[in-house]
Enzyme design. Structure first.
Site, PDB file in Angstrom:
ATOM      1  N   ARG A  73       0.841  -1.207   0.000  1.00  0.00           N
ATOM      2  CA  ARG A  73       0.000   0.000   0.000  1.00  0.00           C
ATOM      3  C   ARG A  73       0.875   1.257   0.000  1.00  0.00           C
ATOM      4  O   ARG A  73       0.592   2.224  -0.702  1.00  0.00           O
ATOM      5  CB  ARG A  73      -0.907   0.025   1.229  1.00  0.00           C
ATOM      6  N   GLN A 104     -10.111  10.618   7.509  1.00  0.00           N
ATOM      7  CA  GLN A 104     -10.004   9.213   7.884  1.00  0.00           C
ATOM      8  C   GLN A 104      -8.846   8.572   7.126  1.00  0.00           C
ATOM      9  O   GLN A 104      -8.516   7.416   7.349  1.00  0.00           O
ATOM     10  CB  GLN A 104     -11.300   8.479   7.525  1.00  0.00           C
ATOM     11  N   ASN A 105      -8.256   9.331   6.220  1.00  0.00           N
ATOM     12  CA  ASN A 105      -7.191   8.766   5.395  1.00  0.00           C
ATOM     13  C   ASN A 105      -5.873   8.733   6.144  1.00  0.00           C
ATOM     14  O   ASN A 105      -5.615   9.544   7.028  1.00  0.00           O
ATOM     15  CB  ASN A 105      -7.036   9.571   4.109  1.00  0.00           C
ATOM     16  N   VAL A 106      -5.052   7.797   5.731  1.00  0.00           N
ATOM     17  CA  VAL A 106      -3.755   7.597   6.381  1.00  0.00           C
ATOM     18  C   VAL A 106      -2.611   7.931   5.415  1.00  0.00           C
ATOM     19  O   VAL A 106      -1.456   7.719   5.733  1.00  0.00           O
ATOM     20  CB  VAL A 106      -3.626   6.137   6.878  1.00  0.00           C
ATOM     21  N   ASP A 107      -2.966   8.452   4.231  1.00  0.00           N
ATOM     22  CA  ASP A 107      -1.975   8.564   3.161  1.00  0.00           C
ATOM     23  C   ASP A 107      -1.079   9.801   3.223  1.00  0.00           C
ATOM     24  O   ASP A 107      -0.050   9.856   2.562  1.00  0.00           O
ATOM     25  CB  ASP A 107      -2.667   8.454   1.788  1.00  0.00           C
ATOM     26  N   HIS A 122      -7.445   8.316  11.867  1.00  0.00           N
ATOM     27  CA  HIS A 122      -7.028   6.918  11.798  1.00  0.00           C
ATOM     28  C   HIS A 122      -5.516   6.752  11.672  1.00  0.00           C
ATOM     29  O   HIS A 122      -5.045   5.723  11.199  1.00  0.00           O
ATOM     30  CB  HIS A 122      -7.759   6.216  10.642  1.00  0.00           C
ATOM     31  N   CYS A 152      11.916  -2.030  16.697  1.00  0.00           N
ATOM     32  CA  CYS A 152      12.115  -0.805  17.470  1.00  0.00           C
ATOM     33  C   CYS A 152      13.593  -0.591  17.802  1.00  0.00           C
ATOM     34  O   CYS A 152      14.257  -1.515  18.276  1.00  0.00           O
ATOM     35  CB  CYS A 152      11.288  -0.909  18.749  1.00  0.00           C
ATOM     36  N   THR A 193     -16.400   9.654   1.463  1.00  0.00           N
ATOM     37  CA  THR A 193     -16.480   8.677   2.548  1.00  0.00           C
ATOM     38  C   THR A 193     -17.809   7.951   2.505  1.00  0.00           C
ATOM     39  O   THR A 193     -18.839   8.542   2.194  1.00  0.00           O
ATOM     40  CB  THR A 193     -16.273   9.335   3.934  1.00  0.00           C
ATOM     41  N   ALA A 236     -14.434  13.587  -6.668  1.00  0.00           N
ATOM     42  CA  ALA A 236     -14.014  14.773  -5.914  1.00  0.00           C
ATOM     43  C   ALA A 236     -13.140  15.726  -6.743  1.00  0.00           C
ATOM     44  O   ALA A 236     -13.321  16.942  -6.671  1.00  0.00           O
ATOM     45  CB  ALA A 236     -13.267  14.332  -4.660  1.00  0.00           C
TER      46      ALA A 236
HETATM   47  N1  LIG Z   1      -6.214   6.830   1.020  1.00  0.00           N
HETATM   48  C1  LIG Z   1      -6.277   6.300   2.255  1.00  0.00           C
HETATM   49  O1  LIG Z   1      -5.634   6.770   3.189  1.00  0.00           O
HETATM   50  C2  LIG Z   1      -7.204   5.135   2.488  1.00  0.00           C
HETATM   51  C3  LIG Z   1      -7.574   4.288   1.444  1.00  0.00           C
HETATM   52  C4  LIG Z   1      -8.444   3.226   1.727  1.00  0.00           C
HETATM   53  C5  LIG Z   1      -8.937   3.071   3.014  1.00  0.00           C
HETATM   54  N2  LIG Z   1      -8.573   3.899   3.994  1.00  0.00           N
HETATM   55  C6  LIG Z   1      -9.136   3.695   5.342  1.00  0.00           C
HETATM   56  O2  LIG Z   1     -10.294   2.937   5.238  1.00  0.00           O
HETATM   57  C7  LIG Z   1     -11.396   3.398   5.977  1.00  0.00           C
HETATM   58  C8  LIG Z   1     -12.549   3.425   4.977  1.00  0.00           C
HETATM   59  O3  LIG Z   1     -13.544   4.394   5.177  1.00  0.00           O
HETATM   60  P1  LIG Z   1     -13.830   5.582   4.130  1.00  0.00           P
HETATM   61  O4  LIG Z   1     -15.217   6.043   4.364  1.00  0.00           O
HETATM   62  O5  LIG Z   1     -12.719   6.531   4.182  1.00  0.00           O
HETATM   63  O6  LIG Z   1     -13.723   4.938   2.709  1.00  0.00           O
HETATM   64  P2  LIG Z   1     -14.569   3.778   2.045  1.00  0.00           P
HETATM   65  O7  LIG Z   1     -13.561   2.971   1.300  1.00  0.00           O
HETATM   66  O8  LIG Z   1     -15.440   3.107   3.010  1.00  0.00           O
HETATM   67  O9  LIG Z   1     -15.508   4.544   1.022  1.00  0.00           O
HETATM   68  C9  LIG Z   1     -14.998   5.233  -0.055  1.00  0.00           C
HETATM   69  C10 LIG Z   1     -16.054   6.174  -0.574  1.00  0.00           C
HETATM   70  O10 LIG Z   1     -15.446   6.984  -1.569  1.00  0.00           O
HETATM   71  C11 LIG Z   1     -16.342   7.121  -2.641  1.00  0.00           C
HETATM   72  N3  LIG Z   1     -15.552   7.474  -3.828  1.00  0.00           N
HETATM   73  C12 LIG Z   1     -14.935   6.645  -4.707  1.00  0.00           C
HETATM   74  N4  LIG Z   1     -14.301   7.365  -5.647  1.00  0.00           N
HETATM   75  C13 LIG Z   1     -14.515   8.675  -5.353  1.00  0.00           C
HETATM   76  C14 LIG Z   1     -14.103   9.888  -5.944  1.00  0.00           C
HETATM   77  N5  LIG Z   1     -13.337   9.911  -7.040  1.00  0.00           N
HETATM   78  N6  LIG Z   1     -14.510  11.053  -5.385  1.00  0.00           N
HETATM   79  C15 LIG Z   1     -15.288  11.050  -4.269  1.00  0.00           C
HETATM   80  N7  LIG Z   1     -15.706   9.925  -3.679  1.00  0.00           N
HETATM   81  C16 LIG Z   1     -15.311   8.745  -4.201  1.00  0.00           C
HETATM   82  C17 LIG Z   1     -17.073   5.815  -2.709  1.00  0.00           C
HETATM   83  O11 LIG Z   1     -18.313   5.979  -3.377  1.00  0.00           O
HETATM   84  C18 LIG Z   1     -17.246   5.487  -1.234  1.00  0.00           C
HETATM   85  O12 LIG Z   1     -18.437   6.051  -0.724  1.00  0.00           O
HETATM   86  C19 LIG Z   1     -10.958   4.710   6.519  1.00  0.00           C
HETATM   87  O13 LIG Z   1     -10.940   4.587   7.867  1.00  0.00           O
HETATM   88  C20 LIG Z   1      -9.543   4.936   6.026  1.00  0.00           C
HETATM   89  O14 LIG Z   1      -8.664   5.086   7.122  1.00  0.00           O
HETATM   90  C21 LIG Z   1      -7.711   4.938   3.752  1.00  0.00           C
HETATM   91 ZN   LIG Z   2      10.073  -0.333  21.572  1.00  0.00          ZN
END
Ligand SMILES: NC(=O)c1ccc[n+]([C@@H]2O[C@H](COP(=O)([O-])OP(=O)(O)OC[C@H]3O[C@@H](n4cnc5c(N)ncnc54)[C@H](O)[C@@H]3O)[C@@H](O)[C@H]2O)c1
Ligand SMILES: [Zn+2]
Length: 252
Positions: A73, A104-107, A122, A152, A193, A236
């Site tokens: 990833r 909520q993203n970690v990227d 997250h 570590c 989300t 988006a």
């Molecule tokens: N990039 C990252 O950091 C990453 C990637 C995957 C999952 N996660 C983690 O997974 C968990 C999942 O929950 P979540 O709600 O963030 O994601 P999710 O994967 O549950 O949902 C993704 C949402 O994004 C929508 N989507 C897809 N393409 C899009 C676009 N181009 N523009 C706008 N919306 C779009 C989908 O329709 C969906 O509703 C989070 O807690 C997160 O930490 C993070």
């Molecule tokens: Zn340690």
């Protein structure tokens, strides 16, 4: 392509409430950067289901496999560039339109785009934490550990990604910071989300209950759609291209 009616409506709310706006982002905000989401179409990570790997149980039973998945990833994220949505949010913060981002993203793409106030509910994929002494270390964007299972420096025990896994609680300090930011806002931009991950999704749900205005940007209908005043059914990046133009047009 001309901006949709929804984009125009959102832009006029953004202008009206400038300075009292917070963005709440999920995996979809980074989808156009080439980073797969967990849910929604194309939301599959390799051949594994995230629910089977992003868990404390998976790590306890097979840390090598979980690290392998995280490093894979990380390699995808390391190549990704911030999207138009990330960039516009960063510009809006600089210009005093946006108060900050709760993600909520970690990227790490919001920070890379130039956002300063970013609350990471997250955690971050670019940070590790010791499973024994708890010490945290920033790796820096793009720096992938070389070892199969990184250890570590302080105590020699196994390091884990400093992210929140399924079945784990969200860090309380981050959640409280997010609640504070939300409490000051009048408009919440809910971007990419699915709104099913708890307790994160409570932030927009409670905000709507308190009468705040939700603007959803998501090509698909979600759990939060019926709470939103405006629903922009576009990716988006595309939506923010329009929004930036519409908002800036009148402010200059
Ligand atoms: N990039 C990252 O950091 C990453 C990637 C995957 C999952 N996660 C983690 O997974 C968990 C999942 O929950 P979540 O709600 O963030 O994601 P999710 O994967 O549950 O949902 C993704 C949402 O994004 C929508 N989507 C897809 N393409 C899009 C676009 N181009 N523009 C706008 N919306 C779009 C989908 O329709 C969906 O509703 C989070 O807690 C997160 O930490 C993070
Ligand atoms: Zn340690």
């Amino acid at each position: 392509m001309k901006p949709s009616r929804e984009c125009k409506e959102a832009a006029s709310l953004i202008k009206e409430y400038r300075g009292s706006i917070v963005a709440f982002t999920g995996a979809g905000a980074s989808a156009e950067a080439g980073i797969p989401t967990f849910r929604g179409k194309d939301g599959l990570w390799n051949r594994y289901r995230p629910e089977e790997l992003a868990t404390p149980y998976a790590f306890a039973t097979n840390p090598r496999r979980v690290w392998e998945w995280y490093k894979w990833r990380m390699s995808i994220i390391a190549k990704a560039q911030p999207t138009m949505a990330h960039k516009v949010l960063a510009n809006w913060e600089r210009d005093g339109i946006l108060m900050g981002v709760v993600t909520q993203n970690v990227d790490g793409l919001h920070q890379r785009a130039g956002s300063f106030k970013v609350i990471e509910l997250h955690g971050s994929i670019w940070r590790v934490r010791c499973t024994s002494c708890g010490i945290r270390r920033d790796l820096g964007f793009g720096n992938i550990p070389k070892e199969d299972i990184p250890r570590c420096d302080e105590c020699g025990n196994i390091l884990r990604p400093d992210v929140v896994w399924f079945q784990e609680p969200v860090p309380l300090d981050q959640f409280q910071r997010a609640e504070e930011l939300f409490s000051e806002a009048k408009v919440i931009l809910v971007i990419g989300t699915s709104g099913v991950v708890m307790p994160a999704a409570l932030l927009p749900i409670n905000a709507a209950r308190e009468g705040k205005i939700l603007i959803e940007v998501n090509p698909e209908e979600t759990n939060l759609s019926n709470l939103a005043r405006v629903r922009i059914r576009e990716p988006a990046g595309k939506a923010f291209e329009h929004l930036a133009r519409l908002v800036e047009e009148d402010l200059t």
